[in-house]
Design a protein around this motif. Structure first.
Motif, short mmCIF file in Angstrom:
data_model
loop_
_atom_site.label_atom_id
_atom_site.label_comp_id
_atom_site.label_asym_id
_atom_site.label_seq_id
_atom_site.Cartn_x
_atom_site.Cartn_y
_atom_site.Cartn_z
N UNK A 1 0.84 -1.19 0.00
CA UNK A 1 0.00 0.00 0.00
C UNK A 1 0.88 1.25 0.00
N UNK A 2 0.52 2.23 -0.81
CA UNK A 2 1.29 3.47 -0.92
C UNK A 2 0.66 4.55 -0.05
N UNK A 3 1.49 5.48 0.40
CA UNK A 3 1.01 6.60 1.20
C UNK A 3 0.61 7.74 0.27
N UNK A 4 -0.49 8.41 0.61
CA UNK A 4 -0.88 9.64 -0.10
C UNK A 4 -1.54 10.56 0.91
N UNK A 5 -1.11 11.82 0.91
CA UNK A 5 -1.56 12.73 1.96
C UNK A 5 -3.07 12.96 1.94
N UNK A 6 -3.69 12.95 0.75
CA UNK A 6 -5.13 13.18 0.68
C UNK A 6 -5.89 12.05 1.36
N UNK A 48 6.06 9.93 -0.80
CA UNK A 48 5.15 9.26 -1.74
C UNK A 48 5.45 7.77 -1.82
N UNK A 49 6.14 7.24 -0.81
CA UNK A 49 6.52 5.85 -0.83
C UNK A 49 5.51 4.95 -0.14
N UNK A 50 5.95 3.77 0.29
CA UNK A 50 5.03 2.83 0.94
C UNK A 50 4.40 3.41 2.20
N UNK A 51 3.22 2.91 2.53
CA UNK A 51 2.54 3.37 3.74
C UNK A 51 3.39 3.11 4.97
N UNK A 52 4.09 1.96 4.97
CA UNK A 52 4.99 1.61 6.07
C UNK A 52 6.39 1.40 5.51
N UNK A 53 7.42 1.72 6.28
CA UNK A 53 8.78 1.47 5.79
C UNK A 53 9.03 -0.02 5.67
N UNK A 76 6.00 13.67 9.16
CA UNK A 76 7.20 12.86 9.37
C UNK A 76 7.87 12.48 8.06
N UNK A 77 7.15 12.62 6.96
CA UNK A 77 7.68 12.26 5.64
C UNK A 77 8.24 13.48 4.91
N UNK A 78 8.10 14.66 5.47
CA UNK A 78 8.60 15.87 4.84
C UNK A 78 9.99 16.18 5.39
N UNK A 79 11.00 16.35 4.54
CA UNK A 79 12.34 16.71 5.04
C UNK A 79 12.29 17.98 5.87
N UNK A 80 13.12 18.04 6.90
CA UNK A 80 13.15 19.21 7.78
C UNK A 80 14.23 20.17 7.31
#
Length: 219
Positions: A1-6, A48-53, A76-80
């Motif tokens: 499953x892929x992660x998507x912010x929406x 935009x990668x997998x829902x889980x690492x 947590x997925x956005x670079x700081x």
């Protein structure tokens, strides 16, 4: 499953995560931009990668329950970034953080949760049988977007977007405007240009005694 912010914004308890990490979430979403310096170790997970690492264990990957509420959240997925951009000061951040701490994020993420309902409502309103204009926007309109906006890439790039705009927005008052060296926040990144485009649009639609702003020097 892929992660998507929406999709993530449609999950229960999403707003609780943002409420608990308001300053960090807003710092990253406004501060991260093309070419900026990144704090080492971030992001922990692809945006935009997998829902889980990945775990590296096939058995775990094959049997793990895909409970999206337990997946690493969006911020947590956005670079700081190590600093804020020049168009978004610490004072700006403090103001936005204060407003979201006051109101919370439930109202904002509820817009995403109403997407299916909005689609069904608009489908009926736009139906020509009900006096609508179908999928096309027939009123005068203008379109502008930052060339570095990820949304532009999501929709196939400049050429694809221009093609779709010609099809669905037949009453554009000018060619689409793609703002160089700008991302998603063009109202802040290029505020003077955005205001000039709006004034130019109003002059074209409503008529003007004077001359519309000269935009050529800004693009």
């Amino acid at each position: 499953a892929q992660f998507h912010y929406i999709l993530y914004h449609c999950l229960p308890r999403c707003e609780e995560e943002y409420n608990k990490n308001t300053e960090e979430f807003l710092y990253r979403i406004y501060g991260y931009r093309k070419g900026c310096s990144i704090q080492p170790g971030t992001p922990e997970y692809p945006i935009t990668g997998p829902m889980f690492p990945p775990t590296g264990h096939k058995e775990i990957a094959a049997t793990r329950t895909l409970d999206a509420t337990a997946a690493p959240g969006w911020w947590e997925r956005i670079p700081r970034p190590v600093d804020l951009p020049p168009w978004f000061t610490q004072k700006d951040l403090d103001y936005v953080v204060g407003e979201f701490k006051r109101s919370g994020f439930l109202g904002g993420v509820s817009w995403y949760r109403a997407a299916d309902k909005n689609f069904d409502m608009m489908k009926e309103l736009l139906n020509p049988k009900n006096g609508g204009h179908g999928e096309r926007i027939t009123v005068p309109s203008v379109f502008m977007i930052g060339e570095d906006d990820a949304v532009l890439a999501f929709h196939g790039g400049k050429a694809k977007v221009q093609q779709r705009l010609r099809e669905y927005l037949p009453a554009l008052t000018r060619d689409p405007i793609f703002v160089p060296n700008c991302g998603h926040w063009i109202q802040q990144e290029a505020s003077t240009l955005v205001n000039d485009v709006l004034l130019d649009f109003l002059a074209r639609v409503l008529g003007s005694q004077g001359q519309p702003p000269n935009l050529s020097s800004r693009l």
